[in-house]
Design an enzyme around this catalytic site. Structure first.
Site, mmCIF file in Angstrom:
data_model
loop_
_atom_site.group_PDB
_atom_site.id
_atom_site.type_symbol
_atom_site.label_atom_id
_atom_site.label_comp_id
_atom_site.label_asym_id
_atom_site.label_seq_id
_atom_site.Cartn_x
_atom_site.Cartn_y
_atom_site.Cartn_z
ATOM 1 N N ASN A 60 0.735 -1.176 0.215
ATOM 2 C CA ASN A 60 -0.033 0.090 -0.031
ATOM 3 C C ASN A 60 0.802 1.252 -0.040
ATOM 4 O OD1 ASN A 60 0.541 1.017 2.673
ATOM 5 N ND2 ASN A 60 -0.545 -0.888 3.426
ATOM 6 N N ARG A 105 -11.131 -8.203 18.360
ATOM 7 C CA ARG A 105 -10.114 -7.123 18.322
ATOM 8 C C ARG A 105 -10.710 -5.850 18.655
ATOM 9 N NH1 ARG A 105 -6.232 -4.117 13.927
ATOM 10 N NH2 ARG A 105 -7.957 -2.684 13.585
ATOM 11 N N ASP A 129 -5.048 -3.886 19.116
ATOM 12 C CA ASP A 129 -3.573 -3.440 18.176
ATOM 13 C C ASP A 129 -3.075 -1.992 18.597
ATOM 14 O OD1 ASP A 129 -1.928 -3.068 16.126
ATOM 15 O OD2 ASP A 129 -3.156 -3.472 14.650
ATOM 16 N N HIS A 151 -1.378 -11.551 9.351
ATOM 17 C CA HIS A 151 -1.853 -10.166 8.693
ATOM 18 C C HIS A 151 -3.030 -10.457 7.937
ATOM 19 C CE1 HIS A 151 -1.381 -5.636 7.507
ATOM 20 N NE2 HIS A 151 -2.236 -5.770 8.508
ATOM 21 N N GLU A 167 -6.166 -12.978 11.222
ATOM 22 C CA GLU A 167 -6.975 -11.899 11.330
ATOM 23 C C GLU A 167 -7.944 -11.920 10.159
ATOM 24 O OE1 GLU A 167 -4.354 -8.085 10.619
ATOM 25 O OE2 GLU A 167 -5.769 -7.320 11.570
ATOM 26 N N GLU A 207 -0.907 -6.329 19.915
ATOM 27 C CA GLU A 207 -0.265 -6.498 18.812
ATOM 28 C C GLU A 207 0.345 -5.180 18.501
ATOM 29 O OE1 GLU A 207 -2.881 -7.276 15.652
ATOM 30 O OE2 GLU A 207 -2.053 -6.041 14.164
ATOM 31 N N GLU A 219 3.399 -7.444 11.014
ATOM 32 C CA GLU A 219 2.712 -7.608 9.643
ATOM 33 C C GLU A 219 3.413 -6.751 8.728
ATOM 34 O OE1 GLU A 219 -0.754 -5.435 11.717
ATOM 35 O OE2 GLU A 219 -0.219 -3.546 10.495
ATOM 36 N N HIS A 232 -0.757 -0.545 17.123
ATOM 37 C CA HIS A 232 -0.076 -0.034 16.161
ATOM 38 C C HIS A 232 1.111 1.032 16.542
ATOM 39 C CE1 HIS A 232 -0.786 0.167 11.899
ATOM 40 N NE2 HIS A 232 -1.841 -0.803 11.936
ATOM 41 N N TRP A 289 3.644 5.082 12.558
ATOM 42 C CA TRP A 289 2.543 4.649 12.081
ATOM 43 C C TRP A 289 2.082 3.236 12.259
ATOM 44 C CZ3 TRP A 289 -2.114 4.718 10.655
ATOM 45 C CH2 TRP A 289 -2.698 3.595 9.791
ATOM 46 N N TYR A 294 -6.425 5.438 15.500
ATOM 47 C CA TYR A 294 -6.082 4.335 14.740
ATOM 48 C C TYR A 294 -7.368 3.269 14.748
ATOM 49 C CZ TYR A 294 -4.953 -0.455 13.093
ATOM 50 O OH TYR A 294 -5.103 -1.518 12.703
ATOM 51 N N ARG A 350 3.308 -12.168 13.131
ATOM 52 C CA ARG A 350 2.020 -11.923 12.083
ATOM 53 C C ARG A 350 2.550 -11.809 10.749
ATOM 54 N NH1 ARG A 350 -0.874 -8.195 12.568
ATOM 55 N NH2 ARG A 350 -2.570 -9.487 12.183
ATOM 56 N N ASP A 397 -5.701 -4.507 2.763
ATOM 57 C CA ASP A 397 -4.951 -4.159 1.669
ATOM 58 C C ASP A 397 -4.198 -5.452 1.386
ATOM 59 O OD1 ASP A 397 -3.486 -4.292 4.309
ATOM 60 O OD2 ASP A 397 -2.097 -2.509 3.989
HETATM 61 O O1 EZ4 Z 1 -3.433 -0.826 9.788
HETATM 62 O O2 EZ4 Z 1 -2.840 -3.122 6.772
HETATM 63 O O3 EZ4 Z 1 -3.602 -5.514 12.221
HETATM 64 N N1 EZ4 Z 1 -4.128 -4.926 11.171
HETATM 65 C C1 EZ4 Z 1 -3.440 -3.709 11.001
HETATM 66 C C2 EZ4 Z 1 -3.734 -3.382 9.543
HETATM 67 C C3 EZ4 Z 1 -3.072 -2.152 8.868
HETATM 68 C C4 EZ4 Z 1 -3.235 -1.911 7.481
HETATM 69 C C5 EZ4 Z 1 -2.613 -0.706 6.931
HETATM 70 O O4 EZ4 Z 1 -2.957 -0.449 5.591
HETATM 71 O O5 EZ4 Z 1 -2.672 -3.067 11.483
HETATM 72 O O6 EZ4 Z 1 -5.216 -2.776 9.464
HETATM 73 CO CO CO Z 2 -1.903 -4.511 12.902
#
Ligand code: EZ4
Ligand code: CO
Length: 405
Positions: free
Chosen positions: A37, A147, A212, A314, A341, A238, A264, A214, A405, A159, A285, A318
Site C-alpha cells: 500500500n 479485536r 492493536d 496479517h 486476522e 499487537e 505485519e 499500532h 504509523w 487508529y 504476524r 490491503d
Molecule cells: O493498519 O494493513 O492488524 N492490522 C493492521 C492493519 C493495518 C493495515 C494498513 O493498511 O494493523 O489494519
Molecule cells: Co496490526
C-alpha cells in the site's frame, strides 16, 4: 513446463491491488499478490523491469531455486518492494504446482493439521459503547476472538476507527495525498483500561480479546500497558512498540505476561529472528505478500515453532484474496498456527475481480478443495477499476512531531 509470460495488473476495486499472473507453455497459470500500500507502482516496476525478464523460459516447478535466485542471487536483498515482488512470483508458482499436481497447496506443504481456521474479527467504534455493541454483534455471529479498538476522547481521529463511520478506516476511498492524524499517549491511557474492563463485563470470559497498539508506544509505555491489561487476559497485544531494535522487546517482556504479537510489516525472517529466538514474542504476524511468499512464510513458521511462537497472519483489506488464500493453505498445515486476522471478504467490486473458495461460519474459515491456491483473477473485471494514487495517514504527536504509523 516453462514460464512463457508474466503479467502484472493494478486495479482499484475499493483500494489498490497489484496482482501477478505467471503463464506457462502448457496453459496452466498461477496468480500472486504483490500489493504494497502506498508504494504499488514501485513493485510493478521492480517486477516488469527487473524480475520478469529473468524468469521467462524457466521451469516453474523450481520454486525454491527461483526464490533463492531472486533473493540470494542479487546484490540487493530484502526490502518491502523487492520482497513483495518475490512473494507474488512465489505464490503464483505454488499455485501452478498445485494445479499441475491436481492438489490444493496445503497438501503440498504436508497436509491438514486442523479442520478449519480460527479467525479474529475487528470491533472498532466511535466510543467504548459503540465498540462493545459491534463486538457483541460479532460474538452473536459466532466469532471466538475479537479485536477491540475505540476512539480516544480528545483526539479527532484514532487508529482503526473512522470519523465518517464507514465500516473500516482504510476503506474510506482513495487519498491523493496522505492525511495526517494526531496521537497522544496520555489520552490513549485515559481510555484503554476502561475498554477492556467493560469489554470483559459485557462479553464475558469465554471470548478471546485482542488489541492493536499500532506501534504508538515506547517499550516502557508498552510494558505499562501490558501490566494494566493483564487482568483482562488478552489473547495478544499487537504491535505494542516498534521493534526495529529487537532488543526493545526485552523491556516489555521483563514487566508483563501479556502475550505479544508483531510482524505485519516485516519483509524477512531477519526482522523477527531475535524476537523469536529469544522468545520475546508469542505470535508472529508476517504476511505471505510482504515477507516473501509461501516459501518464506513456511520457513518463518517452522523456525517459530521450535521457539513456542505461534503464527497469526496479517489479514487487513490491503492484502488481496490471493494472499488470504495463501494464508489459508499455510494455516491449515502449520502445526503452530495460532489465529488468522479477518476483516471480511470485501465488497461487490472486490468479489467481481477475485473469486475464491473459502467461506466463514461460526468464526472459522474453511475452504473447499481445489487445485493450487483456489483463487482466480478476472482481468476484464479488473480493467473496470483503474489504479488511483492512494496513501494511509501519517501520524503526529500533538506538538507536530512525526510519530510511528
Ligand atoms: O493498519 O494493513 O492488524 N492490522 C493492521 C492493519 C493495518 C493495515 C494498513 O493498511 O494493523 O489494519
Ligand atoms: Co496490526
Amino acid at each position: 513446463m516453462k514460464i512463457s509470460a508474466i503479467k502484472v495488473f493494478v486495479c482499484n476495486p475499493g483500494r489498490n491491488f497489484v496482482t501477478v499472473k505467471v503463464i506457462t507453455d502448457e496453459g496452466i497459470y498461477g496468480i500472486g499478490d504483490a500489493t504494497l500500500n502506498g508504494r504499488e507502482m514501485a513493485v510493478v516496476t521492480c517486477l516488469e523491469e527487473h524480475i520478469i525478464p529473468c524468469l521467462i523460459g524457466r521451469d516453474p516447478h523450481a520454486i525454491e531455486d527461483i526464490w533463492q535466485y531472486l533473493y540470494r542471487g542479487v546484490y540487493w536483498r530484502k526490502g518491502p518492494v523487492n520482497m513483495a515482488a518475490i512473494a507474488a512470483i512465489d505464490m503464483a508458482l505454488w499455485d501452478i504446482k498445485g494445479k499441475a499436481a491436481n492438489l490444493p497447496v496445503y497438501q503440498l506443504l504436508g497436509g491438514k493439521s486442523r479442520t478449519g481456521v480460527t479467525l479474529y474479527a475487528h470491533a472498532s467504534g466511535s466510543s467504548i459503547e459503540d465498540t462493545l455493541d459491534k463486538a457483541e454483534a460479532l460474538q452473536q455471529q459466532g466469532f471466538k476472538a475479537i479485536r477491540l479498538q475505540s476512539a480516544i476522547p480528545g483526539l479527532n481521529v484514532t487508529y482503526g476507527v473512522l470519523g465518517d463511520k464507514k465500516d473500516y478506516f482504510e476503506l474510506q476511498g482513495n487519498r491523493p495525498l496522505p492525511p495526517e492524524e494526531t496521537w497522544s499517549t496520555q489520552k490513549y491511557f485515559s481510555m484503554i483500561e476502561d475498554l477492556f474492563k467493560r469489554g470483559r463485563q459485557r462479553l464475558g470470559n469465554h471470548i478471546h480479546l485482542l488489541h492493536d497498539v499500532h506501534s504508538r508506544l515506547t517499550p516502557i509505555e508498552a510494558a505499562r500497558l501490558g501490566k494494566l491489561l493483564e487482568p483482562y487476559h488478552l489473547l495478544f497485544l499487537e504491535d505494542a512498540a516498534i521493534a526495529e531494535n529487537q532488543a526493545s522487546y526485552e523491556v516489555i517482556r521483563q514487566h508483563t505476561t501479556v502475550p505479544l504479537a508483531i510482524g505485519e510489516t516485516y519483509n524477512s525472517i531477519w526482522e523477527c529472528k531475535d524476537l523469536i529466538e529469544n522468545q520475546l514474542i508469542d505470535y508472529i504476524r508476517t504476511a505471505a505478500t510482504h515477507a516473501g511468499g509461501i516459501t518464506a512464510l513456511r520457513r518463518i513458521t517452522d523456525f517459530a515453532s521450535i521457539h513456542n511462537v505461534k503464527t497469526a497472519p496479517h489479514g487487513a483489506p490491503d492484502l488481496s484474496p490471493v494472499c488470504f488464500a495463501a494464508h489459508m493453505h499455510i494455516n491449515i498445515w502449520a502445526p503452530n498456527f495460532g489465529i488468522q486476522e479477518f476483516v471480511g471478504f470485501g465488497n461487490d467490486k472486490l468479489n467481481d475481480v477475485f473469486s475464491h473458495n473459502f467461506s466463514v461460519s461460526n468464526g472459522m474459515a474453511t475452504m473447499t478443495d481445489a487445485p493450487g491456491l483456489g483463487v482466480d483473477f478476472d482481468e476484464e473485471a479488473a480493467a473496470k477499476y483503474p489504479y488511483k494514487r492512494s496513501y494511509l495517514p501519517v501520524s503526529r504527536l500533538e506538538d507536530g512531531t512525526a510519530w510511528h504509523w
